[in-house]
Enzyme design. Structure first.
Site, PDB file in Angstrom:
ATOM      1  N   ASP A  29       0.646  -1.378  -0.148  1.00  0.00           N
ATOM      2  CA  ASP A  29      -0.041   0.379  -0.305  1.00  0.00           C
ATOM      3  C   ASP A  29       0.507   1.130  -0.076  1.00  0.00           C
ATOM      4  OD1 ASP A  29      -1.933  -1.421   0.060  1.00  0.00           O
ATOM      5  OD2 ASP A  29      -2.698  -1.119   1.838  1.00  0.00           O
ATOM      6  N   ASP A  30       0.182   2.269  -0.231  1.00  0.00           N
ATOM      7  CA  ASP A  30       0.530   4.109   0.045  1.00  0.00           C
ATOM      8  C   ASP A  30       1.194   4.424  -1.141  1.00  0.00           C
ATOM      9  OD1 ASP A  30      -0.729   3.223   1.931  1.00  0.00           O
ATOM     10  OD2 ASP A  30       0.752   4.347   3.466  1.00  0.00           O
ATOM     11  N   HIS A  65      -5.512   3.119  -4.446  1.00  0.00           N
ATOM     12  CA  HIS A  65      -5.694   3.248  -2.562  1.00  0.00           C
ATOM     13  C   HIS A  65      -6.493   5.019  -2.528  1.00  0.00           C
ATOM     14  CE1 HIS A  65      -5.101   1.758   1.795  1.00  0.00           C
ATOM     15  NE2 HIS A  65      -4.369   2.739   1.612  1.00  0.00           N
ATOM     16  N   HIS A  90      -5.405   9.312   1.108  1.00  0.00           N
ATOM     17  CA  HIS A  90      -5.447   8.802   1.928  1.00  0.00           C
ATOM     18  C   HIS A  90      -6.168   8.970   3.169  1.00  0.00           C
ATOM     19  CE1 HIS A  90      -4.081   5.245   5.342  1.00  0.00           C
ATOM     20  NE2 HIS A  90      -2.717   4.730   4.266  1.00  0.00           N
ATOM     21  N   HIS A 120       4.302  -2.176   2.832  1.00  0.00           N
ATOM     22  CA  HIS A 120       3.267  -0.735   2.368  1.00  0.00           C
ATOM     23  C   HIS A 120       4.927  -0.808   2.031  1.00  0.00           C
ATOM     24  CE1 HIS A 120       0.971  -0.629   5.424  1.00  0.00           C
ATOM     25  NE2 HIS A 120       0.188   0.295   5.230  1.00  0.00           N
TER      26      HIS A 120
END
Length: 479
Positions: free
Chosen positions: A303-304, A354, A358, A445
């Site tokens: 993620d991210d 995603h 965020h 991540h």
């Protein structure tokens, strides 16, 4: 951007989500004006293409703790280290307050106050105002859901490449012109419903921390809730027309105005050595034919990102074991580094959504959820040629309204490595090896170097145990 205790405002969070893209046609100021119910807004600032900023990196960090969620992001531009340091200092200060403890070790942040929201959240994102010639302008947008208030605060950061110095918002105006400038600002504020005469009278140039130019050269000033008016009055904006404000501008202010109205197209801040990070060239060798009904499969997810240079390193590790994974990318990072997203897809990995910046999607309206997801999907498609089919809600926060707002399929996880909490490669690797089992989805991540460093051991050990690494969609399709 004042440091205050704030309360959620879905309307203003929508404004935040509308303004965090470098490529958006909305400016932070115009979105805020819309949130105030203004009947008309000044021209927005021109768009900025972040891919043209040589050596740009996005500094990301986040928590996956649903009881104390936070995500921060700001740009680091070679040559503008002083501006980057100023942003980092403010971001770190906000986060420390949000997570803070007192001398006795008792929590003083993250919704612990008596007027706190039941579900706290801190989200800091950014938008480029100008990146051209020797001028850099960035706005940080902070949404803080921990107390009373509208939750939104903003601050602009300017950098003068000619002087090699960071410039405060007030530095756009020449010292000798500040009395006349302030008089004009106060005259507008006094006419605003909800303004506080005492606060307006006491306003100093140094108190102005959000100033930017519109595409027609006007100077727009934004004031956080409670700065110049009663809290119920919300945010306030003052716009000084180009003809009025130009004679008052400093030499840097004039250059910032010029580069906003007519960008030169290139940014030169005098940085020495801004090499572009190498982009992996690995290419997938055909379609993945793994049958997860017959062999042990596992789906690693990251993620991210994408993140320079960690994502590139991760892609090399994955290629060594012919592993395929799913990347759940953040839209503002995709816009800044589409080359890394293309490399992910070219190597046979899946690229998922995603959100743009965020936020906790369950706090948003349906329209705001669509905004967050649709803009990110568009950025992914522009980078790879293929729109995503999956999304991972930040913090795993998803409800019926979020699901109804999109056709994307939500993806959560079976194993949380907690790599966002423990920046320890060995611990992250051991967590996956010990806890993951057949057909599990694992959360990691790629914005953390320690998480990327854990991957070779994970791949080596689990491959030896007979596991195959597949994308989430492939796992779903073959079970």
């Amino acid at each position: 951007m004042r440091k205050v205790t704030l309360f959620p405002s879905l309307l203003l969070l929508g404004s935040l989500s509308l303004t965090t893209a470098c490529s958006t046609t909305h400016s932070a100021g115009s979105a805020t004006a819309a949130a105030q119910g203004a009947t008309a807004s000044p021209a927005a600032a021109p768009t900025v293409d972040p891919t043209r900023i040589k050596g740009l990196t996005i500094v990301n960090d986040s928590s996956n703790d649903r009881s104390c969620p936070w995500a921060t992001s700001y740009p680091s531009v070679p040559g503008a280290e002083a501006a980057t340091a100023a942003m980092k200092k403010d971001v770190d200060s906000y986060l420390a307050d949000y997570l803070g403890t007192d001398a006795a070790g008792q929590s003083t942040g993250c919704g612990s106050g008596s007027g706190a929201s039941q579900v706290p959240e801190l989200n800091i994102s950014f938008v480029f105002l100008v990146a051209s010639g020797d001028v850099l302008g960035v706005r940080l947008l902070t949404q803080d859901h921990t107390g009373t208030g509208d939750g939104l605060s903003t601050k602009t950061y300017w950098y003068d490449g000619a002087a090699h110095a960071a410039v405060a918002a007030s530095g756009l105006v020449a010292d000798g012109s500040r009395p006349a400038f302030l008089a004009a600002v106060k005259a507008q504020l006094k006419q605003r419903e909800g303004s506080d005469p005492a606060l307006v009278a006491g306003l100093r140039a140094a108190d102005i921390d959000d100033a930017s130019f519109t595409s027609d050269g006007a100077l727009k000033l934004s004031f956080d809730r409670g700065t110049v008016g009663v809290p119920a009055g919300g945010r306030m904006t003052v716009v000084l027309p180009r003809a009025t404000v130009t004679p008052w501008l400093s030499a840097f202010g004039r250059r910032a105005q010029q580069q906003t109205v007519k960008p030169g197209g290139t940014l030169d801040l005098g940085a020495t050595g801004t090499p572009t990070a190498a982009v992996p060239t690995e290419t997938a060798s055909g379609t993945d034919t793994t049958d997860c009904a017959k062999v042990k499969c596992i789906a690693l997810t990251f993620d991210d990102g994408p993140a320079v240079t960690y994502t590139a390193t991760l892609l090399k590790y994955l290629a060594q074991y012919k592993a395929r994974v799913t990347f759940f990318t953040v839209g503002q990072n995709v816009a800044a580094h589409p080359e890394l997203v293309r490399a992910e897809a070219r190597a046979g990995h899946e690229v998922g959504n995603h959100s743009w910046s965020h936020p906790d999607l369950t706090r948003l309206t349906t329209a705001q959820v669509k905004q967050q997801l649709d803009r990110t999907s568009a950025a992914i498609k522009a980078a790879t040629g293929t729109a995503p089919t999956l999304f991972r809600p930040p913090y795993g926060a998803v409800d019926a309204q979020v699901k109804a707002a999109t056709t994307l399929s939500p993806v959560l996880w079976d194993v949380d490595t907690e790599d966002w909490k423990y920046r320890d490669a060995a611990k992250v690797a051991r967590t996956v090896i010990d806890k993951a089992s057949r057909n599990d989805v694992v959360l990691m991540h790629d914005i953390h170097p320690t998480s990327v460093a854990a991957v070779p051991e994970i791949l080596k050990t689990l491959t030896a145990e007979g596991y195959r690494f597949v994308t989430v969609s492939h796992l779903r399709a073959t079970l």
